[in-house]
Design a protein around this motif. Structure first.
Motif, mmCIF file in Angstrom:
data_model
loop_
_atom_site.group_PDB
_atom_site.id
_atom_site.type_symbol
_atom_site.label_atom_id
_atom_site.label_comp_id
_atom_site.label_asym_id
_atom_site.label_seq_id
_atom_site.Cartn_x
_atom_site.Cartn_y
_atom_site.Cartn_z
ATOM 1 N N VAL A 1 39.140 51.038 52.424
ATOM 2 C CA VAL A 1 38.637 49.978 51.552
ATOM 3 C C VAL A 1 39.554 48.775 51.786
ATOM 4 N N LYS A 2 38.965 47.627 52.097
ATOM 5 C CA LYS A 2 39.772 46.441 52.384
ATOM 6 C C LYS A 2 39.679 45.384 51.302
ATOM 7 N N TYR A 3 38.471 45.210 50.753
ATOM 8 C CA TYR A 3 38.259 44.135 49.775
ATOM 9 C C TYR A 3 37.472 44.669 48.577
ATOM 10 N N ILE A 4 37.809 44.168 47.390
ATOM 11 C CA ILE A 4 36.977 44.463 46.219
ATOM 12 C C ILE A 4 36.679 43.150 45.490
ATOM 13 N N ARG A 5 35.485 43.105 44.904
ATOM 14 C CA ARG A 5 35.074 41.894 44.189
ATOM 15 C C ARG A 5 34.886 42.235 42.733
ATOM 16 N N LEU A 6 35.631 41.527 41.884
ATOM 17 C CA LEU A 6 35.697 41.899 40.470
ATOM 18 C C LEU A 6 34.983 40.947 39.535
ATOM 19 N N GLY A 7 34.420 39.869 40.052
ATOM 20 C CA GLY A 7 33.761 38.914 39.163
ATOM 21 C C GLY A 7 32.968 37.914 39.975
ATOM 22 N N GLU A 8 32.680 36.778 39.362
ATOM 23 C CA GLU A 8 31.839 35.793 40.043
ATOM 24 C C GLU A 8 32.601 34.559 40.527
ATOM 25 N N GLY A 9 33.876 34.450 40.182
ATOM 26 C CA GLY A 9 34.667 33.273 40.567
ATOM 27 C C GLY A 9 34.926 33.216 42.065
ATOM 28 N N MET A 10 35.277 32.036 42.532
ATOM 29 C CA MET A 10 35.523 31.803 43.957
ATOM 30 C C MET A 10 36.652 32.688 44.496
ATOM 31 N N ASP A 11 37.653 32.948 43.655
ATOM 32 C CA ASP A 11 38.828 33.698 44.103
ATOM 33 C C ASP A 11 38.792 35.172 43.719
ATOM 34 N N ASP A 12 37.632 35.667 43.275
ATOM 35 C CA ASP A 12 37.654 37.026 42.743
ATOM 36 C C ASP A 12 37.483 38.118 43.803
ATOM 37 N N LEU A 13 37.333 37.724 45.066
ATOM 38 C CA LEU A 13 37.378 38.721 46.136
ATOM 39 C C LEU A 13 38.854 38.980 46.420
ATOM 40 N N GLN A 14 39.270 40.209 46.238
ATOM 41 C CA GLN A 14 40.700 40.530 46.343
ATOM 42 C C GLN A 14 40.965 41.531 47.451
ATOM 43 N N LEU A 15 42.156 41.445 47.999
ATOM 44 C CA LEU A 15 42.608 42.468 48.929
ATOM 45 C C LEU A 15 42.842 43.735 48.118
ATOM 46 N N PHE A 16 42.400 44.855 48.632
ATOM 47 C CA PHE A 16 42.463 46.110 47.886
ATOM 48 C C PHE A 16 43.900 46.631 47.823
ATOM 49 N N ASN A 17 44.321 47.020 46.624
ATOM 50 C CA ASN A 17 45.635 47.619 46.426
ATOM 51 C C ASN A 17 45.420 48.982 45.753
ATOM 52 N N LYS A 18 45.808 50.028 46.442
ATOM 53 C CA LYS A 18 45.529 51.397 45.978
ATOM 54 C C LYS A 18 46.035 51.653 44.566
ATOM 55 N N ARG A 19 47.309 51.336 44.341
ATOM 56 C CA ARG A 19 47.946 51.656 43.064
ATOM 57 C C ARG A 19 47.317 50.860 41.923
ATOM 58 N N GLN A 20 47.135 49.568 42.154
ATOM 59 C CA GLN A 20 46.501 48.723 41.124
ATOM 60 C C GLN A 20 45.106 49.229 40.796
ATOM 61 N N PHE A 21 44.382 49.634 41.836
ATOM 62 C CA PHE A 21 43.017 50.108 41.629
ATOM 63 C C PHE A 21 43.005 51.389 40.795
ATOM 64 N N VAL A 22 43.861 52.327 41.168
ATOM 65 C CA VAL A 22 43.911 53.603 40.441
ATOM 66 C C VAL A 22 44.307 53.356 38.990
#
Length: 284
Positions: free
Chosen positions: A257-278
């Motif tokens: 998993v490389k990228y996750i998108r958490l909302g609709e804002g311009m900057d809400d595509l984030q680099l995936f971080n395992k620990r933060q995600f868990v």
């Protein structure tokens, strides 16, 4: 299990339920529970808080085994340029929006970005990626609707190479009902890309809608059957309890998993971080 108290059984049952309701998927859930049981057996942990810590460790380890790395910034390999990302995924999962936001992040990181509108099957797709190009301020290479997608990909790479681009992101048609057609189309796109840049594409990024749970699993399997997927972007994870699908799909495809998108804002595509995600999935 020797020396295991009844509390552990209940807690393990609870953990299993949490994983399944988070859409991790049955096979991956059983794998995680088995790993937790082995750790409990080996280390003789008993408390609930320790079991929760082990759960997080094991999920992070599982993601790491499937080649998911925590990327600190929007860097690209320096061995060659442009770095070429071919984006696949069914219509409606947020594919074009993800491409626009990827372009935005790379541009913000100082990269010269080119976009290719190779989803020539729908006029709306070409229009949408053109709007994103204008919004982000990056060039979009396109042809008329119905044009050969491989021809658009060829033009995009030639133009990007001639203009010293750092990264090229190419959109593709998202129709799965004709798998043979899709397979042939993606193979043709890759073949013509190699005429311009022998190593292209560097990445085949599959975009999935995280809120659709098991449906995303099915799409992942179908795309993996028609082309080599090398990375995942999961969209629409804001406010959904189905985020565990990220873990299950990564484990099933053995793809990071490389990228996750958490909302609709311009900057809400984030680099995936395992620990933060868990931590976000199970409450920090």
């Amino acid at each position: 299990m020797a020396g295991k108290s009844k509390v552990d059984d209940e807690v393990l049952d609870d953990l299993e339920e949490v994983l399944i309701t988070s859409d991790v998927g049955v096979e991956t859930t059983l794998k995680i529970i088995r790993r937790i049981e082995e750790r409990v057996e080996r280390d003789k942990y008993v408390s609930t808080s320790e079991l929760n810590a082990i759960l997080r460790d094991e999920i992070a380890s599982l993601l790491a085994e499937n080649h998911t790395e925590d990327l600190a910034d929007w860097e690209l390999p320096s061995s060659h340029k442009p770095y070429v990302i071919l984006v696949v995924g069914v219509n409606g999962v947020g594919k074009t929006t993800t491409i626009g936001k990827l372009a935005h992040q790379f541009k913000k990181a100082g990269k010269k970005v080119f976009l290719g509108a190779a989803d020539t099957f729908r006029a709306a797709a070409v229009e949408q990626i053109s709007i994103w190009g204008e919004r982000v301020g990056v060039p979009v290479v396109k042809q008329q609707m119905g044009a050969d997608p491989a021809s658009v990909a060829f033009d995009t790479l030639q133009s990007a190479k001639a203009n010293g681009a750092d990264v090229v992101i190419v959109d593709t048609a998202g129709r799965l009902h004709n798998k043979v057609g899709l397979m042939n189309e993606l193979k043709k796109i890759k073949d013509v890309m190699k005429k311009v840049l022998p190593e292209a594409p560097d990445e085949v990024l599959l975009v999935l809608d995280g809120s659709t749970g098991q449906n995303a699993f099915e799409q992942a399997k179908q795309f993996a059957a028609v082309t080599d997927i090398t990375s995942l972007a999961i969209t629409k994870l804001d406010g959904t309890a189905k985020g565990g699908v990220v873990i299950g799909i990564s484990d099933e495809l053995k793809v990071p998993v490389k990228y996750i998108r958490l909302g609709e804002g311009m900057d809400d595509l984030q680099l995936f971080n395992k620990r933060q995600f868990v931590d976000s999935l199970f409450g920090s």
